[in-house]
Write a protein that holds these residues in place. Structure first.
Motif, PDB file in Angstrom:
ATOM      1  N   GLN A 116      25.735  46.034  70.788  1.00  0.00           N
ATOM      2  CA  GLN A 116      27.117  46.377  71.069  1.00  0.00           C
ATOM      3  C   GLN A 116      27.351  46.714  72.534  1.00  0.00           C
ATOM      4  O   GLN A 116      28.392  46.386  73.104  1.00  0.00           O
ATOM      5  CB  GLN A 116      27.540  47.571  70.197  1.00  0.00           C
ATOM      6  CG  GLN A 116      27.384  47.344  68.714  1.00  0.00           C
ATOM      7  CD  GLN A 116      26.054  47.888  68.200  1.00  0.00           C
ATOM      8  OE1 GLN A 116      25.057  47.884  68.916  1.00  0.00           O
ATOM      9  NE2 GLN A 116      26.053  48.348  66.958  1.00  0.00           N
ATOM     10  N   THR A 117      26.411  47.402  73.148  1.00  0.00           N
ATOM     11  CA  THR A 117      26.607  47.893  74.509  1.00  0.00           C
ATOM     12  C   THR A 117      25.825  47.073  75.534  1.00  0.00           C
ATOM     13  O   THR A 117      25.477  47.566  76.589  1.00  0.00           O
ATOM     14  CB  THR A 117      26.183  49.365  74.594  1.00  0.00           C
ATOM     15  OG1 THR A 117      24.795  49.490  74.224  1.00  0.00           O
ATOM     16  CG2 THR A 117      27.005  50.224  73.642  1.00  0.00           C
ATOM     17  N   GLN A 118      25.592  45.831  75.228  1.00  0.00           N
ATOM     18  CA  GLN A 118      24.828  44.950  76.116  1.00  0.00           C
ATOM     19  C   GLN A 118      25.680  44.511  77.301  1.00  0.00           C
ATOM     20  O   GLN A 118      26.897  44.364  77.200  1.00  0.00           O
ATOM     21  CB  GLN A 118      24.352  43.724  75.332  1.00  0.00           C
ATOM     22  CG  GLN A 118      23.560  42.715  76.142  1.00  0.00           C
ATOM     23  CD  GLN A 118      23.127  41.541  75.282  1.00  0.00           C
ATOM     24  OE1 GLN A 118      22.990  41.675  74.068  1.00  0.00           O
ATOM     25  NE2 GLN A 118      22.930  40.406  75.909  1.00  0.00           N
ATOM     26  N   ILE A 150      29.008  46.446  82.708  1.00  0.00           N
ATOM     27  CA  ILE A 150      28.424  45.861  83.920  1.00  0.00           C
ATOM     28  C   ILE A 150      26.895  45.880  83.846  1.00  0.00           C
ATOM     29  O   ILE A 150      26.226  45.171  84.586  1.00  0.00           O
ATOM     30  CB  ILE A 150      28.895  46.602  85.179  1.00  0.00           C
ATOM     31  CG1 ILE A 150      28.494  48.084  85.128  1.00  0.00           C
ATOM     32  CG2 ILE A 150      30.411  46.468  85.326  1.00  0.00           C
ATOM     33  CD1 ILE A 150      28.761  48.834  86.429  1.00  0.00           C
ATOM     34  N   LYS A 151      26.356  46.713  82.980  1.00  0.00           N
ATOM     35  CA  LYS A 151      24.929  46.731  82.676  1.00  0.00           C
ATOM     36  C   LYS A 151      24.772  47.327  81.288  1.00  0.00           C
ATOM     37  O   LYS A 151      25.719  47.892  80.738  1.00  0.00           O
ATOM     38  CB  LYS A 151      24.143  47.533  83.720  1.00  0.00           C
ATOM     39  CG  LYS A 151      24.564  48.994  83.817  1.00  0.00           C
ATOM     40  CD  LYS A 151      23.786  49.728  84.906  1.00  0.00           C
ATOM     41  CE  LYS A 151      22.309  49.830  84.542  1.00  0.00           C
ATOM     42  NZ  LYS A 151      21.563  50.670  85.518  1.00  0.00           N
ATOM     43  N   ASP A 152      23.590  47.194  80.709  1.00  0.00           N
ATOM     44  CA  ASP A 152      23.374  47.727  79.363  1.00  0.00           C
ATOM     45  C   ASP A 152      23.690  49.216  79.313  1.00  0.00           C
ATOM     46  O   ASP A 152      23.132  50.012  80.074  1.00  0.00           O
ATOM     47  CB  ASP A 152      21.927  47.495  78.927  1.00  0.00           C
ATOM     48  CG  ASP A 152      21.624  46.029  78.669  1.00  0.00           C
ATOM     49  OD1 ASP A 152      22.557  45.210  78.764  1.00  0.00           O
ATOM     50  OD2 ASP A 152      20.459  45.707  78.375  1.00  0.00           O
ATOM     51  N   GLY A 153      24.607  49.589  78.438  1.00  0.00           N
ATOM     52  CA  GLY A 153      24.939  50.992  78.239  1.00  0.00           C
ATOM     53  C   GLY A 153      25.985  51.562  79.173  1.00  0.00           C
ATOM     54  O   GLY A 153      26.435  52.689  78.969  1.00  0.00           O
ATOM     55  N   LEU A 154      26.405  50.810  80.206  1.00  0.00           N
ATOM     56  CA  LEU A 154      27.369  51.325  81.179  1.00  0.00           C
ATOM     57  C   LEU A 154      28.583  50.403  81.255  1.00  0.00           C
ATOM     58  O   LEU A 154      28.451  49.224  81.596  1.00  0.00           O
ATOM     59  CB  LEU A 154      26.734  51.454  82.556  1.00  0.00           C
ATOM     60  CG  LEU A 154      27.670  51.910  83.688  1.00  0.00           C
ATOM     61  CD1 LEU A 154      28.244  53.300  83.403  1.00  0.00           C
ATOM     62  CD2 LEU A 154      26.940  51.887  85.028  1.00  0.00           C
ATOM     63  N   TYR A 180      29.135  55.871  79.612  1.00  0.00           N
ATOM     64  CA  TYR A 180      27.688  55.631  79.619  1.00  0.00           C
ATOM     65  C   TYR A 180      27.093  56.060  78.285  1.00  0.00           C
ATOM     66  O   TYR A 180      27.232  57.220  77.877  1.00  0.00           O
ATOM     67  CB  TYR A 180      27.023  56.396  80.758  1.00  0.00           C
ATOM     68  CG  TYR A 180      25.523  56.237  80.779  1.00  0.00           C
ATOM     69  CD1 TYR A 180      24.945  55.016  81.100  1.00  0.00           C
ATOM     70  CD2 TYR A 180      24.694  57.310  80.460  1.00  0.00           C
ATOM     71  CE1 TYR A 180      23.570  54.854  81.105  1.00  0.00           C
ATOM     72  CE2 TYR A 180      23.312  57.160  80.467  1.00  0.00           C
ATOM     73  CZ  TYR A 180      22.759  55.935  80.791  1.00  0.00           C
ATOM     74  OH  TYR A 180      21.398  55.771  80.785  1.00  0.00           O
ATOM     75  N   PHE A 181      26.457  55.129  77.598  1.00  0.00           N
ATOM     76  CA  PHE A 181      25.775  55.441  76.350  1.00  0.00           C
ATOM     77  C   PHE A 181      24.365  55.940  76.662  1.00  0.00           C
ATOM     78  O   PHE A 181      23.598  55.268  77.367  1.00  0.00           O
ATOM     79  CB  PHE A 181      25.706  54.200  75.459  1.00  0.00           C
ATOM     80  CG  PHE A 181      27.004  53.879  74.794  1.00  0.00           C
ATOM     81  CD1 PHE A 181      27.277  54.338  73.513  1.00  0.00           C
ATOM     82  CD2 PHE A 181      27.972  53.139  75.459  1.00  0.00           C
ATOM     83  CE1 PHE A 181      28.483  54.052  72.901  1.00  0.00           C
ATOM     84  CE2 PHE A 181      29.192  52.848  74.848  1.00  0.00           C
ATOM     85  CZ  PHE A 181      29.440  53.311  73.568  1.00  0.00           C
ATOM     86  N   LEU A 182      24.043  57.122  76.151  1.00  0.00           N
ATOM     87  CA  LEU A 182      22.778  57.772  76.475  1.00  0.00           C
ATOM     88  C   LEU A 182      21.611  57.039  75.825  1.00  0.00           C
ATOM     89  O   LEU A 182      21.616  56.782  74.622  1.00  0.00           O
ATOM     90  CB  LEU A 182      22.812  59.229  76.019  1.00  0.00           C
ATOM     91  CG  LEU A 182      23.973  60.062  76.581  1.00  0.00           C
ATOM     92  CD1 LEU A 182      23.941  61.467  76.025  1.00  0.00           C
ATOM     93  CD2 LEU A 182      23.921  60.092  78.102  1.00  0.00           C
ATOM     94  N   GLU A 183      20.603  56.724  76.643  1.00  0.00           N
ATOM     95  CA  GLU A 183      19.446  55.966  76.168  1.00  0.00           C
ATOM     96  C   GLU A 183      18.185  56.812  76.053  1.00  0.00           C
ATOM     97  O   GLU A 183      17.173  56.353  75.542  1.00  0.00           O
ATOM     98  CB  GLU A 183      19.170  54.789  77.120  1.00  0.00           C
ATOM     99  CG  GLU A 183      20.322  53.802  77.233  1.00  0.00           C
ATOM    100  CD  GLU A 183      20.546  53.024  75.953  1.00  0.00           C
ATOM    101  OE1 GLU A 183      19.642  53.025  75.083  1.00  0.00           O
ATOM    102  OE2 GLU A 183      21.621  52.408  75.812  1.00  0.00           O
ATOM    103  N   ASP A 184      18.226  58.059  76.539  1.00  0.00           N
ATOM    104  CA  ASP A 184      17.047  58.921  76.500  1.00  0.00           C
ATOM    105  C   ASP A 184      16.580  59.111  75.058  1.00  0.00           C
ATOM    106  O   ASP A 184      17.368  59.412  74.166  1.00  0.00           O
ATOM    107  CB  ASP A 184      17.380  60.281  77.121  1.00  0.00           C
ATOM    108  CG  ASP A 184      16.152  61.161  77.261  1.00  0.00           C
ATOM    109  OD1 ASP A 184      15.802  61.824  76.274  1.00  0.00           O
ATOM    110  OD2 ASP A 184      15.550  61.163  78.350  1.00  0.00           O
TER     111      ASP A 184
END
Length: 202
Positions: free
Chosen positions: A23-25, A63-67, A97-101
């Motif tokens: 989804q956030t690709q 513009i980038k994965d998660g952002l 921004y989707f958190l990836e941590d």
């Protein structure tokens, strides 16, 4: 007519194939909005009704994965008999921004949920017909949220955001904490463009 039918099939193929796309690709688009409040209250004693609503349509591009970066428009209305009318508005840019941590991901209650942080900056204001503390100017906001994907491409969301308006009016600043609910649709734009180009080339 035949071309329209083929383009419709291409769009359907995009929707079906998007199940396999994150989804956030990077390259995807987010379209939707928030409903901050929606209330219609019938007041007792013959006082009439009170109405409160706020809508915030949004669109953003990853513009980038998660952002994702994009824009928003906000309009709100609150009115009650003998209490005047409050209108709110805003327009500007937003970032999400989707958190990836991994430590944060472990806190998510479902594999379908994702935590994110959203911020906005633009022009906005709050105005009162009864001469209250109106403020118009720079509109800022930031806060955390969570998206729950009811399908691979559609999410229900909750967003807790601190908003600050600084500018001119009878009050130079206005700050508030707002809990909004809404939905977003995630579209694989790169795949859509590819299929449409292929169809036009036939």
């Amino acid at each position: 007519m035949k071309r329209i039918f083929k383009l419709t099939l291409a769009a359907a193929a995009v929707f079906c194939s998007s199940i396999a796309v994150a989804q956030t690709q990077q390259g995807n688009m987010m379209v939707g909005g928030d409903i901050s409040s929606f209330n219609l209250e019938f007041l007792g004693g013959g006082s009439g009704t009170a109405f409160d609503m706020s809508l915030t349509p949004k669109v953003a591009y990853f513009i980038k994965d998660g952002l994702a970066l994009g824009g928003y428009v906000n309009f709100g209305l609150s009115t009650a008999k003998d209490q005047g009318t409050k209108t709110t508005y805003g327009i500007g840019a937003l970032g999400r921004y989707f958190l990836e941590d991994q430590k944060v991901r472990k806190m998510e209650f479902s594999k379908r949920s994702r935590f994110f942080v959203e911020a906005n900056a633009g022009f906005g204001g709050r105005n009162y017909s009864g001469g209250g503390g109106s403020t118009n100017g720079l509109d800022l906001g930031v806060g955390p949220g969570i998206a729950y994907f009811i399908t691979p491409n559609v999410s229900l969301e909750a967003l807790l955001k601190y908003n600050l308006t600084v500018g001119f009016g009878s009050a130079t600043t206005s700050n508030r904490l707002n809990l909004a609910v809404g939905f977003q649709v995630y579209l694989p734009t790169a795949k859509a463009r590819e299929l449409i180009r292929e169809e036009r080339g036939k």
